[in-house]
Structures are given as C-alpha cells and as structure tokens.
Design a protein around this motif. Structure first.
Motif, short mmCIF file in Angstrom:
data_model
loop_
_atom_site.label_atom_id
_atom_site.label_comp_id
_atom_site.label_asym_id
_atom_site.label_seq_id
_atom_site.Cartn_x
_atom_site.Cartn_y
_atom_site.Cartn_z
N THR A 65 40.37 35.65 48.18
CA THR A 65 41.76 35.52 48.62
C THR A 65 42.67 34.88 47.58
OG1 THR A 65 41.28 33.39 49.67
CG2 THR A 65 41.10 35.38 51.05
N HIS A 66 42.10 34.18 46.59
CA HIS A 66 42.94 33.48 45.61
C HIS A 66 42.05 32.87 44.52
CE1 HIS A 66 41.39 30.15 48.01
NE2 HIS A 66 41.67 29.37 46.97
N HIS A 67 42.70 32.39 43.48
CA HIS A 67 42.05 31.52 42.51
C HIS A 67 43.07 30.47 42.11
CE1 HIS A 67 39.37 30.11 39.42
NE2 HIS A 67 40.28 30.28 38.48
N GLY A 68 42.78 29.21 42.41
CA GLY A 68 43.78 28.16 42.20
C GLY A 68 45.01 28.46 43.03
N LEU A 69 46.16 28.57 42.37
CA LEU A 69 47.43 28.84 43.05
C LEU A 69 47.79 30.32 43.06
CD1 LEU A 69 49.37 25.91 41.36
CD2 LEU A 69 48.77 26.02 43.78
N LEU A 70 46.99 31.15 42.42
CA LEU A 70 47.29 32.57 42.28
C LEU A 70 46.72 33.35 43.47
CD1 LEU A 70 48.45 34.85 40.45
CD2 LEU A 70 46.19 34.95 39.37
N LEU A 71 47.62 34.02 44.22
CA LEU A 71 47.21 34.77 45.40
C LEU A 71 47.22 36.28 45.18
CD1 LEU A 71 47.96 31.94 46.63
CD2 LEU A 71 48.64 33.19 48.68
N VAL A 72 48.06 36.75 44.27
CA VAL A 72 48.19 38.20 44.05
C VAL A 72 48.23 38.48 42.55
CG1 VAL A 72 49.75 40.19 44.27
CG2 VAL A 72 49.33 38.70 46.24
N ASN A 73 47.46 39.46 42.13
CA ASN A 73 47.52 40.00 40.77
C ASN A 73 47.34 41.51 40.91
OD1 ASN A 73 47.31 39.20 37.66
ND2 ASN A 73 45.83 40.83 38.03
N ASN A 74 48.44 42.21 41.12
CA ASN A 74 48.41 43.65 41.35
C ASN A 74 48.79 44.40 40.08
OD1 ASN A 74 47.72 43.26 44.01
ND2 ASN A 74 49.74 43.76 44.83
N ASP A 75 47.97 45.35 39.71
CA ASP A 75 48.18 46.18 38.52
C ASP A 75 48.62 47.56 39.03
OD1 ASP A 75 48.10 47.35 36.04
OD2 ASP A 75 45.95 47.17 35.77
N ASP A 76 49.93 47.86 38.91
CA ASP A 76 50.52 49.01 39.58
C ASP A 76 51.02 50.07 38.60
OD1 ASP A 76 50.17 47.74 42.02
OD2 ASP A 76 52.21 46.95 42.08
N ILE A 77 50.79 51.33 38.96
CA ILE A 77 51.40 52.46 38.28
C ILE A 77 52.17 53.24 39.32
CG2 ILE A 77 51.01 54.63 37.06
CD1 ILE A 77 48.52 53.37 35.82
N VAL A 78 53.50 53.37 39.12
CA VAL A 78 54.38 54.04 40.08
C VAL A 78 54.88 55.34 39.47
CG1 VAL A 78 56.55 53.88 41.37
CG2 VAL A 78 55.04 51.89 41.20
N ARG A 79 54.76 56.42 40.24
CA ARG A 79 55.16 57.73 39.76
C ARG A 79 56.68 57.83 39.58
NH1 ARG A 79 50.09 57.84 38.55
NH2 ARG A 79 48.67 58.27 40.26
N PRO A 80 57.14 58.79 38.76
CA PRO A 80 58.59 58.95 38.53
C PRO A 80 59.38 59.18 39.82
CG PRO A 80 57.32 60.24 36.94
CD PRO A 80 56.34 59.72 37.94
N GLY A 81 60.52 58.52 39.91
CA GLY A 81 61.43 58.72 41.02
C GLY A 81 60.97 58.17 42.35
N THR A 82 59.95 57.32 42.34
CA THR A 82 59.43 56.74 43.58
C THR A 82 59.36 55.22 43.44
OG1 THR A 82 57.10 56.82 42.91
CG2 THR A 82 58.02 58.81 43.90
N GLY A 83 58.80 54.56 44.45
CA GLY A 83 58.63 53.13 44.34
C GLY A 83 58.57 52.43 45.68
N PHE A 84 58.70 51.12 45.61
CA PHE A 84 58.63 50.27 46.80
C PHE A 84 60.03 50.16 47.40
CE2 PHE A 84 55.19 48.97 44.00
CZ PHE A 84 54.10 48.90 44.85
N GLN A 85 60.22 50.77 48.57
CA GLN A 85 61.52 50.70 49.24
C GLN A 85 61.79 49.26 49.69
OE1 GLN A 85 63.59 53.26 49.42
NE2 GLN A 85 62.22 54.90 48.71
N THR A 86 63.01 49.00 50.14
CA THR A 86 63.43 47.64 50.50
C THR A 86 62.46 47.01 51.51
OG1 THR A 86 65.73 48.25 50.10
CG2 THR A 86 65.33 46.24 51.36
N HIS A 87 61.98 45.81 51.17
CA HIS A 87 61.00 45.12 52.00
C HIS A 87 61.18 43.61 51.82
CE1 HIS A 87 59.16 45.64 48.03
NE2 HIS A 87 58.47 44.52 48.28
#
Length: 243
Positions: A39-61
């Motif tokens: 779930t974590h290491h020290g204070l680090l909870l997320v380390n996401n390595d992302d590749i997003v296709r052209p013209g797409t992505g994470f909508q408002t959240h």
C-alpha cells in the motif's frame, strides 16, 4: 530501530491497467488493484507510470488531502483545475498540486498523433484540509548539469516546487551513460527507473520500469548504463511515523 532492507520490485511485477486509451503500471495498490501488503513505502502512496493515447486522458475528477507530483517523460500533458490553473506540462517541467480540502482537475493528452508518457506520484501531506494550491517550475537547465536535482521538496530546496510535507524530497536525474550518483541518506528511499537502465550498488542491474524500496540503506551508488544512460526518480523520506 528501522531494519536495513533493499526490496527490488521489477517492472513486470507491478499492477497493470490496460484499457483502450491508457496503459498504466502501478507500483502500489491503486483503484481496484489492491494488496494489503503493498500500500505504500514511507510517505509514498502512489507511483503510477502512465501512457495516455492521443486525444484522450483523465476527465475531470476530484482529489483531497494529498500532495500530487506529475513528471512528464515524453510528450505533453494538459492540466486544468477548479482553481483556474491551465497549461501544458512537458519534460523537465515539475508540477505539484496540493489537493487539500478538495480540488477537481483533468489531465488530457492534447496531441492528435503522439502518446504522452508520465509518472504521477502521491505523498501524504503534513496537514489535512489546507487550501488547495498548484505550482509548476521548469528545471531543465538544472537537470542538464548532471547529478541529482531536487524536483519537489518540503524542505525549501532551490530549483524545486514546494510540497506540503516536510519529510519528503523528490530528486531526479538525467544520467549520461556511465554517470554515477549516490542516493541521499534517509530512513526511507524509493528509486524508480522510468527510462534507460542503471546498476544499484548492492542490488545489481535495474531495467526500465524497475523500482527499489530502500530502508535505512545508507548512500549506495547508482550508475547509468553505458549504452542508454538513464532517467531516475528518487523519493527521500523522513516521516515521523510511516503509515
């Protein structure tokens, strides 16, 4: 007393999300990927390595009570949030968003023909329910000088964006072939290799996408591959008490 440990996590061992517009590798439990022992290491909870296709992505959240740092490796990422911040994040532009009591944002690939590759990292804040805020800073000049450069710091480093966590510093390096650096000394370190390959003293070779969780491990040397060089990201963490 903290026990010394060097825990290597290979790229192929990470949780994977594969959907038409996104290829993501998660170093820790994230979303529906859950392992109570990861779930974590020290204070680090997320380390996401992302590749997003052209013209797409994470909508408002939404996000809340998290220090979020985004580091683009290739391509461009468009950020918009409810504070009115909007802009393009590119390689060498450090970006930080303090979610505080709450913020909404989107992260989209504005290109019509090129993927964007980035790493997003979340650390716990010092104080909950603060006013949300945003900061970005171009540190390409510092990175080009070689060695390790502070990207995000809760300790007031120059040439670094500020995060609301006094126990954490994110260091980055664009290591030339054969270049060596020493890791900072801290109770908890997280080394991630998003590009190229390195050799870590006492642990051996690390390929693209590999990570190491170090606990009270001193200051081992990291040496970039003689052919490819490497880009590395290192979280130095001194939590009063890890979660």
């Amino acid at each position: 007393m903290i026990r010394t440990n060097i825990d290597i996590r290979r790229s192929k061992e990470r949780f994977q999300t594969e959907i038409p517009w996104l290829e993501s590798r998660h170093s820790f439990s994230f979303g529906h990927h859950y392992d109570p022992k990861n779930t974590h290491h020290g204070l680090l909870l997320v380390n996401n390595d992302d590749i997003v296709r052209p013209g797409t992505g994470f909508q408002t959240h939404p996000h809340q009570d998290m220090e979020i740092v985004t580091w683009v490796l290739d391509g461009e990422l468009e950020h918009k949030d409810t504070l009115g911040n909007a802009g393009i994040i590119y390689p060498g532009l450090a970006q930080r968003m303090s979610a505080g009591r709450g913020i909404w944002h989107s992260e989209m690939n504005p290109s019509g023909d090129r993927e964007v590759h980035f790493v997003q990292m979340w650390v716990l804040p010092d104080t909950e329910a603060i006013d949300p805020s945003y900061e970005q800073l171009d540190i390409n000049r510092e990175l080009d000088r070689g060695g390790l450069v502070p990207i995000a710091s809760g300790r007031g480093h120059q040439a670094a964006i500020r995060i609301g966590q006094k126990g954490a510093v994110l260091w980055g390096g664009r290591l030339k072939p054969g270049e060596s650096v020493r890791l900072p000394e801290a109770p908890y370190l997280h080394l991630f290799v998003p590009k190229g390959a390195v050799t870590l003293e006492g642990a051996g070779r690390l390929e693209k996408g590999d990570a190491v969780r170090l606990t009270a491990a001193g200051t081992p040397a990291v040496t970039a591959d003689l052919a490819s060089g490497a880009e590395i990201l290192i979280w130095e963490m001194n939590p009063q008490s890890a979660p």
